[in-house]
Design a protein around this motif. Sequence first.
Motif, PDB file in Angstrom:
ATOM      1  N   ASN A 159       0.842  -1.190   0.000  1.00  0.00           N
ATOM      2  CA  ASN A 159       0.000   0.000   0.000  1.00  0.00           C
ATOM      3  C   ASN A 159       0.883   1.247   0.000  1.00  0.00           C
ATOM      4  OD1 ASN A 159      -1.400   2.305   1.440  1.00  0.00           O
ATOM      5  ND2 ASN A 159      -3.120   0.919   1.181  1.00  0.00           N
ATOM      6  N   GLY A 160       0.506   2.247  -0.807  1.00  0.00           N
ATOM      7  CA  GLY A 160       1.307   3.466  -0.899  1.00  0.00           C
ATOM      8  C   GLY A 160       0.593   4.699  -0.387  1.00  0.00           C
ATOM      9  N   GLY A 161      -0.453   4.510   0.418  1.00  0.00           N
ATOM     10  CA  GLY A 161      -1.144   5.659   1.010  1.00  0.00           C
ATOM     11  C   GLY A 161      -2.119   6.324   0.058  1.00  0.00           C
ATOM     12  N   GLN A 162      -2.656   7.445   0.494  1.00  0.00           N
ATOM     13  CA  GLN A 162      -3.696   8.148  -0.254  1.00  0.00           C
ATOM     14  C   GLN A 162      -3.205   8.580  -1.643  1.00  0.00           C
ATOM     15  OE1 GLN A 162      -5.510  11.385   1.970  1.00  0.00           O
ATOM     16  NE2 GLN A 162      -6.159  12.395   0.085  1.00  0.00           N
ATOM     17  N   ALA A 163      -4.077   8.435  -2.619  1.00  0.00           N
ATOM     18  CA  ALA A 163      -3.719   8.752  -4.007  1.00  0.00           C
ATOM     19  C   ALA A 163      -4.106  10.174  -4.378  1.00  0.00           C
ATOM     20  CB  ALA A 163      -4.395   7.768  -4.955  1.00  0.00           C
ATOM     21  N   HIS A 164      -3.622  10.617  -5.513  1.00  0.00           N
ATOM     22  CA  HIS A 164      -4.003  11.901  -6.127  1.00  0.00           C
ATOM     23  C   HIS A 164      -3.672  13.097  -5.242  1.00  0.00           C
ATOM     24  CE1 HIS A 164      -5.771   9.677  -9.362  1.00  0.00           C
ATOM     25  NE2 HIS A 164      -6.544   9.018  -8.541  1.00  0.00           N
ATOM     26  N   ILE A 165      -2.500  13.065  -4.596  1.00  0.00           N
ATOM     27  CA  ILE A 165      -2.030  14.239  -3.859  1.00  0.00           C
ATOM     28  C   ILE A 165      -1.060  14.968  -4.778  1.00  0.00           C
ATOM     29  CG2 ILE A 165      -0.720  15.031  -1.872  1.00  0.00           C
ATOM     30  CD1 ILE A 165      -1.805  12.515  -0.404  1.00  0.00           C
ATOM     31  N   ALA A 166      -1.478  16.143  -5.234  1.00  0.00           N
ATOM     32  CA  ALA A 166      -0.660  16.871  -6.203  1.00  0.00           C
ATOM     33  C   ALA A 166       0.502  17.561  -5.500  1.00  0.00           C
ATOM     34  CB  ALA A 166      -1.523  17.898  -6.927  1.00  0.00           C
ATOM     35  N   ARG A 167       1.664  17.474  -6.105  1.00  0.00           N
ATOM     36  CA  ARG A 167       2.808  18.216  -5.569  1.00  0.00           C
ATOM     37  C   ARG A 167       2.593  19.706  -5.787  1.00  0.00           C
ATOM     38  NH1 ARG A 167       8.345  15.250  -5.927  1.00  0.00           N
ATOM     39  NH2 ARG A 167       7.693  13.094  -5.906  1.00  0.00           N
ATOM     40  N   PRO A 168       3.133  20.520  -4.883  1.00  0.00           N
ATOM     41  CA  PRO A 168       2.992  21.957  -5.082  1.00  0.00           C
ATOM     42  C   PRO A 168       3.676  22.398  -6.376  1.00  0.00           C
ATOM     43  CG  PRO A 168       4.463  21.475  -3.237  1.00  0.00           C
ATOM     44  CD  PRO A 168       3.835  20.187  -3.635  1.00  0.00           C
ATOM     45  N   ALA A 169       2.990  23.239  -7.153  1.00  0.00           N
ATOM     46  CA  ALA A 169       3.566  23.706  -8.409  1.00  0.00           C
ATOM     47  C   ALA A 169       4.742  24.645  -8.132  1.00  0.00           C
ATOM     48  CB  ALA A 169       2.495  24.423  -9.238  1.00  0.00           C
ATOM     49  N   ASP A 170       4.632  25.416  -7.063  1.00  0.00           N
ATOM     50  CA  ASP A 170       5.692  26.366  -6.709  1.00  0.00           C
ATOM     51  C   ASP A 170       6.050  26.157  -5.233  1.00  0.00           C
ATOM     52  OD1 ASP A 170       7.453  28.411  -6.432  1.00  0.00           O
ATOM     53  OD2 ASP A 170       6.000  30.029  -6.767  1.00  0.00           O
ATOM     54  N   PRO A 171       6.915  25.186  -4.936  1.00  0.00           N
ATOM     55  CA  PRO A 171       7.179  24.809  -3.535  1.00  0.00           C
ATOM     56  C   PRO A 171       7.679  25.970  -2.680  1.00  0.00           C
ATOM     57  CG  PRO A 171       8.139  23.221  -5.055  1.00  0.00           C
ATOM     58  CD  PRO A 171       7.670  24.374  -5.890  1.00  0.00           C
ATOM     59  N   SER A 172       8.488  26.849  -3.272  1.00  0.00           N
ATOM     60  CA  SER A 172       9.084  27.918  -2.460  1.00  0.00           C
ATOM     61  C   SER A 172       8.041  28.911  -1.991  1.00  0.00           C
ATOM     62  CB  SER A 172      10.192  28.623  -3.244  1.00  0.00           C
ATOM     63  OG  SER A 172       9.674  29.124  -4.450  1.00  0.00           O
ATOM     64  N   ALA A 173       6.878  28.928  -2.652  1.00  0.00           N
ATOM     65  CA  ALA A 173       5.826  29.864  -2.257  1.00  0.00           C
ATOM     66  C   ALA A 173       4.908  29.265  -1.186  1.00  0.00           C
ATOM     67  CB  ALA A 173       4.994  30.265  -3.486  1.00  0.00           C
ATOM     68  N   TYR A 174       5.148  28.006  -0.827  1.00  0.00           N
ATOM     69  CA  TYR A 174       4.258  27.353   0.135  1.00  0.00           C
ATOM     70  C   TYR A 174       4.505  27.851   1.553  1.00  0.00           C
ATOM     71  CZ  TYR A 174       1.260  23.621  -1.725  1.00  0.00           C
ATOM     72  OH  TYR A 174       0.240  22.922  -2.299  1.00  0.00           O
ATOM     73  N   SER A 175       3.426  28.106   2.278  1.00  0.00           N
ATOM     74  CA  SER A 175       3.530  28.486   3.685  1.00  0.00           C
ATOM     75  C   SER A 175       3.637  27.224   4.542  1.00  0.00           C
ATOM     76  CB  SER A 175       2.275  29.266   4.093  1.00  0.00           C
ATOM     77  OG  SER A 175       1.152  28.406   4.009  1.00  0.00           O
ATOM     78  N   ASP A 176       3.972  27.404   5.818  1.00  0.00           N
ATOM     79  CA  ASP A 176       4.076  26.241   6.711  1.00  0.00           C
ATOM     80  C   ASP A 176       2.768  25.455   6.798  1.00  0.00           C
ATOM     81  OD1 ASP A 176       6.687  26.745   7.074  1.00  0.00           O
ATOM     82  OD2 ASP A 176       6.530  27.480   9.141  1.00  0.00           O
ATOM     83  N   PRO A 177       1.631  26.134   6.967  1.00  0.00           N
ATOM     84  CA  PRO A 177       0.374  25.360   7.028  1.00  0.00           C
ATOM     85  C   PRO A 177       0.105  24.596   5.722  1.00  0.00           C
ATOM     86  CG  PRO A 177       0.034  27.563   7.886  1.00  0.00           C
ATOM     87  CD  PRO A 177       1.407  27.548   7.283  1.00  0.00           C
ATOM     88  N   GLN A 178       0.508  25.175   4.591  1.00  0.00           N
ATOM     89  CA  GLN A 178       0.314  24.470   3.318  1.00  0.00           C
ATOM     90  C   GLN A 178       1.199  23.223   3.252  1.00  0.00           C
ATOM     91  OE1 GLN A 178       0.897  28.008   0.825  1.00  0.00           O
ATOM     92  NE2 GLN A 178      -0.989  27.465  -0.263  1.00  0.00           N
ATOM     93  N   TRP A 179       2.449  23.356   3.751  1.00  0.00           N
ATOM     94  CA  TRP A 179       3.335  22.186   3.794  1.00  0.00           C
ATOM     95  C   TRP A 179       2.774  21.113   4.707  1.00  0.00           C
ATOM     96  CZ3 TRP A 179       6.521  20.593   0.443  1.00  0.00           C
ATOM     97  CH2 TRP A 179       7.273  21.490  -0.331  1.00  0.00           C
ATOM     98  N   GLU A 180       2.253  21.557   5.843  1.00  0.00           N
ATOM     99  CA  GLU A 180       1.662  20.594   6.779  1.00  0.00           C
ATOM    100  C   GLU A 180       0.545  19.826   6.085  1.00  0.00           C
ATOM    101  OE1 GLU A 180      -0.931  22.232   9.616  1.00  0.00           O
ATOM    102  OE2 GLU A 180      -0.881  20.483  10.931  1.00  0.00           O
ATOM    103  N   GLU A 181      -0.311  20.568   5.396  1.00  0.00           N
ATOM    104  CA  GLU A 181      -1.430  19.952   4.676  1.00  0.00           C
ATOM    105  C   GLU A 181      -0.919  18.958   3.630  1.00  0.00           C
ATOM    106  OE1 GLU A 181      -4.764  20.622   4.997  1.00  0.00           O
ATOM    107  OE2 GLU A 181      -5.376  19.403   3.273  1.00  0.00           O
ATOM    108  N   PHE A 182       0.085  19.397   2.865  1.00  0.00           N
ATOM    109  CA  PHE A 182       0.591  18.558   1.781  1.00  0.00           C
ATOM    110  C   PHE A 182       1.284  17.302   2.306  1.00  0.00           C
ATOM    111  CE2 PHE A 182       4.462  17.625  -0.817  1.00  0.00           C
ATOM    112  CZ  PHE A 182       3.809  16.970  -1.846  1.00  0.00           C
ATOM    113  N   LEU A 183       2.095  17.479   3.353  1.00  0.00           N
ATOM    114  CA  LEU A 183       2.927  16.354   3.805  1.00  0.00           C
ATOM    115  C   LEU A 183       2.198  15.388   4.723  1.00  0.00           C
ATOM    116  CD1 LEU A 183       6.304  18.163   4.582  1.00  0.00           C
ATOM    117  CD2 LEU A 183       5.826  16.616   2.685  1.00  0.00           C
ATOM    118  N   TYR A 184       1.349  15.930   5.589  1.00  0.00           N
ATOM    119  CA  TYR A 184       0.868  15.091   6.702  1.00  0.00           C
ATOM    120  C   TYR A 184      -0.634  14.854   6.750  1.00  0.00           C
ATOM    121  CZ  TYR A 184       5.544  16.193   8.289  1.00  0.00           C
ATOM    122  OH  TYR A 184       6.904  16.347   8.352  1.00  0.00           O
ATOM    123  N   ILE A 185      -1.416  15.746   6.187  1.00  0.00           N
ATOM    124  CA  ILE A 185      -2.869  15.622   6.394  1.00  0.00           C
ATOM    125  C   ILE A 185      -3.463  14.678   5.357  1.00  0.00           C
ATOM    126  CG2 ILE A 185      -5.050  16.867   6.635  1.00  0.00           C
ATOM    127  CD1 ILE A 185      -2.885  17.514   8.770  1.00  0.00           C
TER     128      ILE A 185
END
Lengths: 171, 90
Positions: free
Chosen positions: B20-46
């Motif tokens: 199993n590889g976890g939840q599918a269809h999680i898009a990578r951020p198009a512009d990672p450097s513009a991501y805020s901490d809460p956005q990273w939290e959402e992307f990585l962990y939620i």
Amino acid sequence: MLEIAPMKLSAADLALPAEALVADGVQLALADDYARFSLRARDAAILEGLLGRKLPAKIGETLDGVACLGPDEWLALLPAGTALPLGEGLPVSVTDISSRALGFVVEGPRAVELITSGCPLDVAKFPIGRGTRTVFETVEIVVWRTAEARFHIEVWRSFAPWLWHALAAAA
Amino acid sequence: MLLIHCPYCEEDRPEVEFANGGQAHIARPADPSAYSDPQWEEFLYIRRNPRGRHHERWRHVHGCGRFFNAVRDTVSDRFETTYKAGEPAR
Ligand SMILES: [Zn+2]
């Protein structure tokens, strides 16, 4: 180019018996030495052009010693000493993995029974020539039906002693 | 044993060949450097944890080696469908 001497494997190195195991209706033996290559390419035609040979197109099919393991991956089991062009500059990967694995030959009317003692695939229904990656218990293997009552099993060398004893116990 | 249909091998294969590889269809951020901490939290962990229909990544690790996507019911463990990576969610 860096020359790496091929690692010579012997049964004794792996604490494997040099003699075949002969049981009722089945025989388990170490396979001959092979030159093993992992072939990768998104475009099989480039690889076929480089090697000058046709590759099996469908996963699970084999052709002239080459098994198609995945959509962009083939395993070549060629006579020991065979060299292949590496395809520098091409979008392909040709890697010599001769010493990574070794082969067992399971032969006889009980060959299917022996393999299914630990492999979840229905190998009895394999047509001759079918080869695929799978597992034996938890150990990754490649099973290749080479004749009606003969299978070739590829296993990574570190798992080989365990697999030998598991098959011997089932025999 | 549970059988899972691999869309690359085009056949049903035993569950023990898959991971199993976890939840599918999680898009990578198009512009990672513009991501805020809460956005990273959402992307990585939620992650979603639905009761019922769930889109998951699976890998035919002891087979063709490929990642693909599946819709699995988390209550019944029934696989509704599987499809190749890169195809739209079903
Ligand atoms: Zn597969």
